[in-house]
Scaffold this motif. Structure first.
Motif, short mmCIF file in Angstrom:
data_model
loop_
_atom_site.label_atom_id
_atom_site.label_comp_id
_atom_site.label_asym_id
_atom_site.label_seq_id
_atom_site.Cartn_x
_atom_site.Cartn_y
_atom_site.Cartn_z
N ARG A 158 0.82 -1.21 0.00
CA ARG A 158 0.00 0.00 0.00
C ARG A 158 0.86 1.26 0.00
NH1 ARG A 158 -5.17 1.24 -0.74
NH2 ARG A 158 -5.49 2.32 1.21
N LEU A 159 1.97 1.22 0.73
CA LEU A 159 2.84 2.39 0.84
C LEU A 159 3.69 2.61 -0.40
CD1 LEU A 159 4.07 1.95 4.53
CD2 LEU A 159 2.46 3.66 3.67
N GLY A 160 3.96 1.56 -1.17
CA GLY A 160 4.86 1.70 -2.31
C GLY A 160 4.21 1.65 -3.68
N ALA A 161 3.00 1.09 -3.77
CA ALA A 161 2.40 0.85 -5.09
C ALA A 161 2.10 2.14 -5.84
CB ALA A 161 1.13 0.01 -4.93
N ALA A 162 1.64 3.16 -5.14
CA ALA A 162 1.25 4.39 -5.83
C ALA A 162 2.46 5.08 -6.47
CB ALA A 162 0.56 5.34 -4.85
N ASP A 163 3.61 5.07 -5.81
CA ASP A 163 4.79 5.75 -6.34
C ASP A 163 5.55 4.90 -7.36
OD1 ASP A 163 4.79 8.27 -4.82
OD2 ASP A 163 5.05 6.97 -3.08
N PHE A 164 5.64 3.61 -7.11
CA PHE A 164 6.36 2.73 -8.04
C PHE A 164 5.48 2.24 -9.18
CE2 PHE A 164 9.50 2.24 -4.63
CZ PHE A 164 10.67 2.11 -5.35
N GLY A 165 4.21 2.00 -8.89
CA GLY A 165 3.37 1.26 -9.81
C GLY A 165 3.52 -0.23 -9.51
N PRO A 166 2.50 -1.04 -9.81
CA PRO A 166 2.54 -2.46 -9.44
C PRO A 166 3.70 -3.23 -10.06
CG PRO A 166 0.32 -1.79 -10.05
CD PRO A 166 1.21 -0.65 -10.39
N VAL A 167 4.04 -2.93 -11.32
CA VAL A 167 5.07 -3.71 -12.01
C VAL A 167 6.45 -3.43 -11.41
CG1 VAL A 167 6.16 -4.20 -14.23
CG2 VAL A 167 3.71 -3.75 -14.13
N ALA A 168 6.81 -2.16 -11.31
CA ALA A 168 8.13 -1.80 -10.78
C ALA A 168 8.28 -2.24 -9.33
CB ALA A 168 8.35 -0.30 -10.90
N LEU A 169 7.22 -2.08 -8.51
CA LEU A 169 7.30 -2.49 -7.11
C LEU A 169 7.53 -3.99 -7.00
CD1 LEU A 169 7.09 -1.76 -4.11
CD2 LEU A 169 4.61 -2.14 -4.28
N SER A 170 6.82 -4.79 -7.80
CA SER A 170 6.98 -6.24 -7.76
C SER A 170 8.39 -6.63 -8.20
CB SER A 170 5.94 -6.91 -8.67
OG SER A 170 4.63 -6.61 -8.24
N ALA A 171 8.92 -5.93 -9.21
CA ALA A 171 10.27 -6.23 -9.68
C ALA A 171 11.32 -5.92 -8.61
CB ALA A 171 10.57 -5.44 -10.95
N VAL A 172 11.18 -4.78 -7.95
CA VAL A 172 12.11 -4.44 -6.87
C VAL A 172 12.01 -5.45 -5.74
CG1 VAL A 172 12.62 -2.72 -5.10
CG2 VAL A 172 12.14 -1.98 -7.43
N ARG A 173 10.81 -5.90 -5.46
CA ARG A 173 10.59 -6.87 -4.38
C ARG A 173 11.34 -8.17 -4.65
NH1 ARG A 173 4.71 -9.09 -2.12
NH2 ARG A 173 5.58 -10.52 -0.56
N VAL A 174 11.16 -8.76 -5.84
CA VAL A 174 11.79 -10.06 -6.11
C VAL A 174 13.29 -9.92 -6.33
CG1 VAL A 174 9.67 -11.11 -6.95
CG2 VAL A 174 11.15 -9.91 -8.56
N ALA A 175 13.73 -8.79 -6.89
CA ALA A 175 15.17 -8.58 -7.07
C ALA A 175 15.86 -8.46 -5.72
CB ALA A 175 15.42 -7.33 -7.91
N GLY A 176 15.27 -7.71 -4.81
CA GLY A 176 15.85 -7.58 -3.47
C GLY A 176 15.85 -8.89 -2.71
N ALA A 177 14.75 -9.66 -2.84
CA ALA A 177 14.69 -10.96 -2.17
C ALA A 177 15.75 -11.91 -2.74
CB ALA A 177 13.31 -11.57 -2.33
N SER A 178 15.99 -11.84 -4.05
CA SER A 178 17.02 -12.68 -4.68
C SER A 178 18.39 -12.36 -4.11
CB SER A 178 17.02 -12.48 -6.19
OG SER A 178 15.77 -12.82 -6.76
N LEU A 179 18.70 -11.08 -3.99
CA LEU A 179 20.01 -10.67 -3.46
C LEU A 179 20.18 -11.11 -2.01
CD1 LEU A 179 20.26 -7.07 -4.99
CD2 LEU A 179 21.48 -9.15 -5.72
N PHE A 180 19.08 -11.17 -1.28
CA PHE A 180 19.14 -11.62 0.11
C PHE A 180 19.33 -13.14 0.21
CE2 PHE A 180 17.04 -13.31 3.90
CZ PHE A 180 17.63 -12.56 4.92
#
Length: 299
Positions: free
Chosen positions: A24-46
């Motif tokens: 909810r806090l990130g979707a409006a600024d990133f948009g659903p596609v970019a937010l989801s991409a940042v989420r899985v990329a960050g999880a991969s690096l972790f």
């Protein structure tokens, strides 16, 4: 469960409940596609260093094809759906729909894997899906909900996400049995990151998201995805999958709590009733709750 297992169970529920807040806090600024991409990329690096540390990369290489499919259906698509839903419905409502995931999983396992449920579990499916239907009707109401910005398409997206999760569970059971869970978790996040890379580049926001949105995205990636996966697989190893699934019942509690605390969201009567019916049906359908056994009459 031991006390340490209960602490991990509630910690996992708190993290996964918070994921709806951070979307909810990130979707409006990133948009659903970019937010989801940042989420899985960050999880991969972790997760990648953990995979290397445990020397489980061989499982990822050996089973990369089915793991790739799981990455698409269990991460990329549902993350997109929930991020889209976060634009127009509350974190609590989205999490309640997410609580129906085991219902879809049980139904798909029955239809696909011929995992025929008992009468009690069939009753649970009926109860659970009646709760889903009631929540859908109360959330969408008139046709205006399906206009741009309405809640209708957000609800459809949530249902689509739960379907993806349910299908992925049966697919993983059929094709990834015995594969190291950390390899599946890491590989699926990497696969989702690859799939979403080009769409994210095309739909990257024109204005750079502000620091709070980046903070929400980072917490969503590292805490609610990377760390949550580690906790989830630890729970499965310690208490078994049947007990670990109890986290499903706790996620809406935390999601509603975080939404109320930080976004001033409210829990409506329809949401509360829908959640109760879905949780009851899910508990019966998964076998986590059992129908009281009949006792012989004495006289």
């Amino acid at each position: 469960m031991k006390r340490a297992d209960l602490v991990e169970l509630f910690s996992l529920a708190a993290l996964w409940g918070a994921s709806f807040l951070f979307m909810r806090l990130g979707a409006a600024d990133f948009g659903p596609v970019a937010l989801s991409a940042v989420r899985v990329a960050g999880a991969s690096l972790f997760l990648l260093p953990l995979l290397a540390w445990r020397s489980q990369g061989a499982d990822l290489k050996r089973h990369w094809r089915p793991i790739f499919v799981v990455g698409v259906t269990n991460s990329a698509l549902p993350f997109l759906c929930y991020s889209y839903a976060a634009l127009s419905i509350t974190a609590g409502l989205a999490s309640i729909f997410n609580a129906a995931t085991p219902l879809f999983g049980a139904l798909i396992a029955w239809l696909w894997l011929k995992d025929r449920p008992t009468r009690a579990r069939l009753l649970g499916l009926a109860i659970g899906f009646s709760g889903v239907l009631g929540l859908v009707l109360s959330s969408t109401g008139a046709g205006a909900a399906f206009k741009p910005g309405g809640s209708g398409w957000a609800v459809v997206a949530c249902i689509g996400a739960t379907l993806c999760y349910g299908w992925s569970a049966s697919f993983a059971k059929k094709h990834l049995g015995g594969v190291a869970p950390l390899a599946v978790a890491t590989g699926s996040q990497c696969a989702a990151a690859l799939v979403l890379a080009l769409p994210a580049a095309l739909y990257w926001p024109a204005a750079m998201p502000p620091a709070p949105a980046w903070g929400a995205a980072a917490l969503l990636a590292v805490a609610c995805t990377g760390m949550a996966y580690v906790l989830y697989f630890r729970l499965i190893a310690h208490v078994g999958p049947a007990n670990a699934i109890a986290v499903t019942f706790l996620i809406p509690v935390f999601a509603v709590l975080w939404g109320w605390t930080f976004l001033h969201e409210t829990l409506t009567l329809a949401m509360g009733l829908g959640c109760a019916v879905i949780v009851l049906g899910t508990g019966l359908a998964t076998g986590w709750l059992r129908w009281p056994a009949r006792t012989a009459a004495h006289g």
